[in-house]
Design a protein around this motif. Structure first.
Motif, PDB file in Angstrom:
ATOM      1  N   THR A 304       3.617   1.417 -16.283  1.00 59.41           N
ATOM      2  CA  THR A 304       3.147   2.077 -15.287  1.00 59.41           C
ATOM      3  C   THR A 304       3.590   3.431 -15.350  1.00 59.41           C
ATOM      4  OG1 THR A 304       3.653   0.266 -13.853  1.00 59.41           O
ATOM      5  CG2 THR A 304       3.294   2.374 -12.630  1.00 59.41           C
ATOM      6  N   TYR A 305       2.591   4.124 -16.102  1.00 61.11           N
ATOM      7  CA  TYR A 305       2.746   5.476 -16.435  1.00 61.11           C
ATOM      8  C   TYR A 305       4.000   5.737 -17.378  1.00 61.11           C
ATOM      9  CZ  TYR A 305      -0.962   5.660 -12.817  1.00 61.11           C
ATOM     10  OH  TYR A 305      -1.817   5.213 -12.060  1.00 61.11           O
ATOM     11  N   GLN A 306       5.037   5.957 -16.773  1.00 62.42           N
ATOM     12  CA  GLN A 306       6.186   6.467 -17.535  1.00 62.42           C
ATOM     13  C   GLN A 306       7.295   5.387 -17.766  1.00 62.42           C
ATOM     14  OE1 GLN A 306       6.052   9.043 -19.251  1.00 62.42           O
ATOM     15  NE2 GLN A 306       4.313   9.382 -18.438  1.00 62.42           N
ATOM     16  N   THR A 307       7.090   4.173 -17.084  1.00 61.55           N
ATOM     17  CA  THR A 307       8.021   2.848 -17.480  1.00 61.55           C
ATOM     18  C   THR A 307       7.557   1.677 -17.691  1.00 61.55           C
ATOM     19  OG1 THR A 307       7.838   2.562 -14.957  1.00 61.55           O
ATOM     20  CG2 THR A 307       9.848   4.226 -15.684  1.00 61.55           C
ATOM     21  N   PHE A 308       8.030   0.721 -18.190  1.00 61.18           N
ATOM     22  CA  PHE A 308       7.563  -0.375 -18.479  1.00 61.18           C
ATOM     23  C   PHE A 308       8.743  -1.687 -17.984  1.00 61.18           C
ATOM     24  CE2 PHE A 308       8.097  -4.090 -21.478  1.00 61.18           C
ATOM     25  CZ  PHE A 308       6.784  -4.663 -21.190  1.00 61.18           C
ATOM     26  N   HIS A 309       8.461  -2.610 -17.589  1.00 59.75           N
ATOM     27  CA  HIS A 309       9.399  -3.714 -17.080  1.00 59.75           C
ATOM     28  C   HIS A 309       8.660  -5.209 -16.791  1.00 59.75           C
ATOM     29  CE1 HIS A 309       7.421  -3.162 -13.071  1.00 59.75           C
ATOM     30  NE2 HIS A 309       7.766  -4.076 -12.756  1.00 59.75           N
ATOM     31  N   ILE A 310       9.366  -6.082 -17.111  1.00 59.73           N
ATOM     32  CA  ILE A 310       9.048  -7.325 -17.099  1.00 59.73           C
ATOM     33  C   ILE A 310       9.542  -8.078 -15.625  1.00 59.73           C
ATOM     34  CG2 ILE A 310       9.448  -9.849 -18.277  1.00 59.73           C
ATOM     35  CD1 ILE A 310       9.903  -8.100 -20.816  1.00 59.73           C
ATOM     36  N   THR A 311       8.695  -8.743 -15.089  1.00 54.25           N
ATOM     37  CA  THR A 311       8.893  -9.294 -13.921  1.00 54.25           C
ATOM     38  C   THR A 311       8.238 -10.935 -13.956  1.00 54.25           C
ATOM     39  OG1 THR A 311       8.701  -9.151 -11.284  1.00 54.25           O
ATOM     40  CG2 THR A 311       6.695  -8.414 -12.720  1.00 54.25           C
ATOM     41  N   SER A 312       8.432 -11.795 -12.892  1.00 46.33           N
ATOM     42  CA  SER A 312       7.809 -12.999 -12.843  1.00 46.33           C
ATOM     43  C   SER A 312       6.273 -12.718 -12.460  1.00 46.33           C
ATOM     44  CB  SER A 312       8.376 -13.863 -11.913  1.00 46.33           C
ATOM     45  OG  SER A 312       9.817 -14.022 -12.102  1.00 46.33           O
ATOM     46  N   GLN A 313       5.521 -13.606 -12.989  1.00 45.17           N
ATOM     47  CA  GLN A 313       4.118 -13.406 -12.658  1.00 45.17           C
ATOM     48  C   GLN A 313       3.781 -14.323 -11.477  1.00 45.17           C
ATOM     49  OE1 GLN A 313       1.719 -14.364 -16.047  1.00 45.17           O
ATOM     50  NE2 GLN A 313      -0.182 -13.676 -15.074  1.00 45.17           N
ATOM     51  N   LEU A 314       3.595 -13.621 -10.180  1.00 46.62           N
ATOM     52  CA  LEU A 314       3.449 -14.262  -9.121  1.00 46.62           C
ATOM     53  C   LEU A 314       2.111 -13.938  -8.403  1.00 46.62           C
ATOM     54  CD1 LEU A 314       6.823 -13.209  -7.166  1.00 46.62           C
ATOM     55  CD2 LEU A 314       6.272 -15.350  -8.425  1.00 46.62           C
ATOM     56  N   GLU A 315       1.536 -15.213  -8.033  1.00 46.69           N
ATOM     57  CA  GLU A 315       0.184 -15.013  -7.386  1.00 46.69           C
ATOM     58  C   GLU A 315       0.110 -14.460  -5.846  1.00 46.69           C
ATOM     59  OE1 GLU A 315      -2.189 -18.390  -7.926  1.00 46.69           O
ATOM     60  OE2 GLU A 315      -2.239 -18.310 -10.092  1.00 46.69           O
ATOM     61  N   ASP A 316      -0.403 -13.521  -5.401  1.00 43.37           N
ATOM     62  CA  ASP A 316      -0.329 -12.997  -4.283  1.00 43.37           C
ATOM     63  C   ASP A 316      -1.339 -13.831  -3.304  1.00 43.37           C
ATOM     64  OD1 ASP A 316       1.540 -10.726  -4.281  1.00 43.37           O
ATOM     65  OD2 ASP A 316       0.114  -9.910  -5.905  1.00 43.37           O
ATOM     66  N   GLU A 317      -0.830 -14.172  -2.207  1.00 41.35           N
ATOM     67  CA  GLU A 317      -1.613 -14.834  -1.267  1.00 41.35           C
ATOM     68  C   GLU A 317      -2.341 -13.896  -0.563  1.00 41.35           C
ATOM     69  OE1 GLU A 317       0.118 -18.154   0.651  1.00 41.35           O
ATOM     70  OE2 GLU A 317       0.974 -18.975  -1.179  1.00 41.35           O
ATOM     71  N   PHE A 318      -3.555 -13.909  -0.005  1.00 44.59           N
ATOM     72  CA  PHE A 318      -4.089 -13.008   0.797  1.00 44.59           C
ATOM     73  C   PHE A 318      -3.660 -13.123   2.047  1.00 44.59           C
ATOM     74  CE2 PHE A 318      -7.580 -11.895   3.961  1.00 44.59           C
ATOM     75  CZ  PHE A 318      -8.035 -10.690   3.220  1.00 44.59           C
ATOM     76  N   TYR A 319      -3.295 -11.937   2.902  1.00 44.93           N
ATOM     77  CA  TYR A 319      -2.815 -12.034   4.052  1.00 44.93           C
ATOM     78  C   TYR A 319      -3.581 -11.057   4.927  1.00 44.93           C
ATOM     79  CZ  TYR A 319      -0.986  -7.308   3.175  1.00 44.93           C
ATOM     80  OH  TYR A 319      -0.754  -5.905   3.075  1.00 44.93           O
ATOM     81  N   GLN A 320      -3.790 -11.391   6.263  1.00 42.57           N
ATOM     82  CA  GLN A 320      -4.330 -10.353   7.165  1.00 42.57           C
ATOM     83  C   GLN A 320      -3.609 -10.501   8.562  1.00 42.57           C
ATOM     84  OE1 GLN A 320      -8.779  -9.823   7.067  1.00 42.57           O
ATOM     85  NE2 GLN A 320      -8.830  -8.618   8.975  1.00 42.57           N
ATOM     86  N   ILE A 321      -3.135  -9.600   9.078  1.00 47.17           N
ATOM     87  CA  ILE A 321      -2.309  -9.646  10.188  1.00 47.17           C
ATOM     88  C   ILE A 321      -2.915  -8.678  11.416  1.00 47.17           C
ATOM     89  CG2 ILE A 321       0.044  -9.458  11.111  1.00 47.17           C
ATOM     90  CD1 ILE A 321       1.036  -9.503   8.247  1.00 47.17           C
ATOM     91  N   THR A 322      -2.955  -9.307  12.656  1.00 40.41           N
ATOM     92  CA  THR A 322      -3.335  -8.455  13.823  1.00 40.41           C
ATOM     93  C   THR A 322      -2.287  -7.523  14.275  1.00 40.41           C
ATOM     94  OG1 THR A 322      -4.954 -10.161  14.493  1.00 40.41           O
ATOM     95  CG2 THR A 322      -4.300  -8.516  16.114  1.00 40.41           C
ATOM     96  N   LEU A 323      -2.536  -6.105  14.174  1.00 39.12           N
ATOM     97  CA  LEU A 323      -1.341  -5.322  14.615  1.00 39.12           C
ATOM     98  C   LEU A 323      -0.687  -5.576  15.937  1.00 39.12           C
ATOM     99  CD1 LEU A 323      -2.618  -1.954  13.163  1.00 39.12           C
ATOM    100  CD2 LEU A 323      -1.073  -3.458  11.906  1.00 39.12           C
ATOM    101  N   LYS A 324       0.532  -5.312  15.950  1.00 40.13           N
ATOM    102  CA  LYS A 324       1.343  -5.549  17.168  1.00 40.13           C
ATOM    103  C   LYS A 324       1.865  -4.146  17.597  1.00 40.13           C
ATOM    104  CE  LYS A 324       2.597 -10.223  16.323  1.00 40.13           C
ATOM    105  NZ  LYS A 324       3.523 -10.997  15.912  1.00 40.13           N
ATOM    106  N   ASP A 325       2.757  -4.031  18.435  1.00 38.62           N
ATOM    107  CA  ASP A 325       3.479  -2.589  18.737  1.00 38.62           C
ATOM    108  C   ASP A 325       4.212  -2.248  17.362  1.00 38.62           C
ATOM    109  OD1 ASP A 325       2.260  -2.455  21.104  1.00 38.62           O
ATOM    110  OD2 ASP A 325       4.099  -3.040  22.375  1.00 38.62           O
ATOM    111  N   LYS A 326       4.704  -3.298  17.014  1.00 33.55           N
ATOM    112  CA  LYS A 326       5.574  -3.083  15.544  1.00 33.55           C
ATOM    113  C   LYS A 326       5.276  -4.125  14.480  1.00 33.55           C
ATOM    114  CE  LYS A 326      10.092  -1.880  13.538  1.00 33.55           C
ATOM    115  NZ  LYS A 326      11.467  -1.520  13.656  1.00 33.55           N
ATOM    116  N   THR A 327       4.704  -4.062  13.693  1.00 34.90           N
ATOM    117  CA  THR A 327       4.202  -5.191  12.609  1.00 34.90           C
ATOM    118  C   THR A 327       5.125  -5.153  11.262  1.00 34.90           C
ATOM    119  OG1 THR A 327       2.093  -5.136  13.579  1.00 34.90           O
ATOM    120  CG2 THR A 327       2.178  -6.150  11.469  1.00 34.90           C
ATOM    121  N   GLU A 328       5.643  -6.141  10.870  1.00 38.53           N
ATOM    122  CA  GLU A 328       6.335  -6.093   9.800  1.00 38.53           C
ATOM    123  C   GLU A 328       5.264  -6.373   8.309  1.00 38.53           C
ATOM    124  OE1 GLU A 328      10.198  -7.926   7.203  1.00 38.53           O
ATOM    125  OE2 GLU A 328       9.824  -8.497   9.434  1.00 38.53           O
TER     126      GLU A 328
END
Length: 446
Positions: A304-328
């Motif tokens: 990523t531009y100026q750095t390199f790192h190794i991480t676990s290859q995780l598959e991101d699950e699609f998410y969609q959340i209706t907004l509340k007054d405060k949404t994490e």
């Protein structure tokens, strides 16, 4: 030439030694008995029964009886189940884990194996054939300091012929593993076909290989000092700093990378091949600003531009959340509805509910996503905005995208607002703020 263990061991030392019952390990068995006559030491014999041959149970009993007759502590184990894949590699790892457990159990000062000079030649040739690290090309050493004990190979200066002569002279009984006579494994093929040719040229060729091994270790020790200094400069918080890495000599680059990979893979480092290391170096030294490489054990290397790192290859699950007054959010941050704000950054958006369809929701990006950016003609691709903002590849799938009921993109929190954003003096009835968690460190562009 035989190594004098009297000069190494001390009274009350605890010695664990591996013994299969074959000629090599029974030679070591006898030598340690002779040492015990001169120095008061405790001997623990560690034996592994792989249960792969009919004779295995008899060999187990043979070693156990030999220990009993000579008042040596016997620690044996049997392996009945193996992981799928390379049996030799799996068996080697299981033996190593067992030996480590016995060393720790008795708090041993030394662990000894019966590897000899011919074994050293075979090991070096195998690594030259298959590829290895610089130190790996040295084969193995006579003396290796570990964290809590010292590994010693007392027979390293002896050949197989020396050992057999020693056994005959001292009337030592042993068992024969007939699989050693087969050519199924590479080591056996070297042993049966290549080693005789080398010994025909030089009967003491094992001492030449030993000298080679010692020289490699000396050079490696010198290079490690240079590598250690370089490592502190170009690896920070598990990230390789690319500019610093590119400034290193190619040999030191390789050593730094090998050390970095070992910290990640530990005992699984054998899974890393030359092609993996070369691919990483090519990526780090290329003009490409971003990139990724698939690595063993479902890991991924990310530039990523100026750095390199190794991480676990995780598959991101699609998410969609209706907004509340405060949404994490999945990235650990928050979207919070506020009554008022004079902030003009990309972390706050003001909307007129008459111009959009409710409810609002937040989701991950989709292929082909575009936004009608504020003060920009036409539409911009979300992908291009991430690239321009230098958002790391692994963060993009979790970056929040705020949309209305028609899936129209209104806002990329922290990065870009759409044409639907209102100025403070315009009409609006909805205000949302993007709050960054102090425990996270995601890049945002104001």
């Amino acid at each position: 030439m035989q190594i004098d263990l009297v000069k190494i061991l001390h009274p009350n030392d605890i010695v664990v030694f591996a013994c299969s019952g074959g000629p090599d390990s029974m030679c070591l068995f006898h030598q340690l008995l002779e040492i015990r006559k001169k120095i008061k030491i405790t001997l623990i014999c560690a034996h592994v029964n792989h249960k792969k041959r009919i004779e295995s149970d008899l060999e187990y009993q043979f070693v156990k009886n030999s220990c009993h007759q000579n008042h040596i502590i016997f620690e044996g184990t049997e392996f009945n189940h193996y992981q799928k894949g390379n049996f030799e590699a799996n068996a080697h790892q299981m033996r190593r884990d067992f030996f480590e457990s016995i060393i720790q159990k008795y708090q041993a000062n030394y662990f000894m194996t019966a590897h000899h000079g011919d074994d050293l030649i075979e090991t070096i040739l195998m690594r030259l054939t298959r590829g290895s690290t610089f130190l790996g090309y040295a084969g193995f050493q006579f003396f290796e300091k570990r964290e809590n004990y010292t590994l010693v190979r007392p027979l390293i200066t002896m050949t197989k012929e020396n050992i057999l002569n020693y056994n005959q002279k001292n009337h030592i009984t042993y068992v024969i593993d007939k699989t050693n006579e087969e050519d199924e494994y590479l080591r056996n093929r070297f042993r049966h076909h290549l080693l005789p040719i080398l010994k025909k040229e030089n009967k003491k060729i094992h001492l030449k290989f030993l000298k080679y091994q010692e020289k490699i270790c000396q050079i490696n020790e010198f290079l490690v000092k240079i590598m250690t200094n370089a490592l502190t400069e170009c690896v920070v918080n598990d990230n390789v700093l690319i500019d610093e890495f590119k400034g290193l000599d190619p040999l030191i680059q390789e050593m730094v990378l090998e050390n970095y990979l070992y910290q990640i893979y530990q005992n699984d480092i054998v899974l890393i091949k030359e092609i993996h290391k070369q691919n990483i170096i090519d990526l780090l030294t290329s003009s490409k600003t971003t990139g990724r490489i698939s690595l063993p054990k479902k890991k991924i290397g990310i530039k990523t531009y100026q750095t390199f790192h190794i991480t676990s290859q995780l598959e991101d699950e699609f998410y969609q959340i209706t907004l509340k007054d405060k949404t994490e959010l999945p990235n650990g941050h928050y979207l919070k509805k506020v009554e008022s704000s004079y902030e003009k950054s990309n972390s706050v958006i003001r909307l007129d509910s008459d111009e959009i369809k409710l409810p609002l929701s937040v989701r991950m990006r989709k292929n082909g996503d575009k936004i009608a950016s504020k003060n920009v003609l036409g539409h911009q691709k979300i992908k291009d905005i991430f690239i321009d903002s230098k958002i790391p590849q692994e963060q993009r799938n979790q970056w929040p995208i705020v949309v209305d009921g028609n899936d129209q993109i209104l806002w990329i929190p922290g990065l870009k607002k759409s044409k639907f954003d209102k100025e403070i003096d315009e009409k609006y009835d909805i205000i949302y703020k993007y709050e960054i968690s102090k425990e996270k460190n995601y890049v945002t562009k104001k």
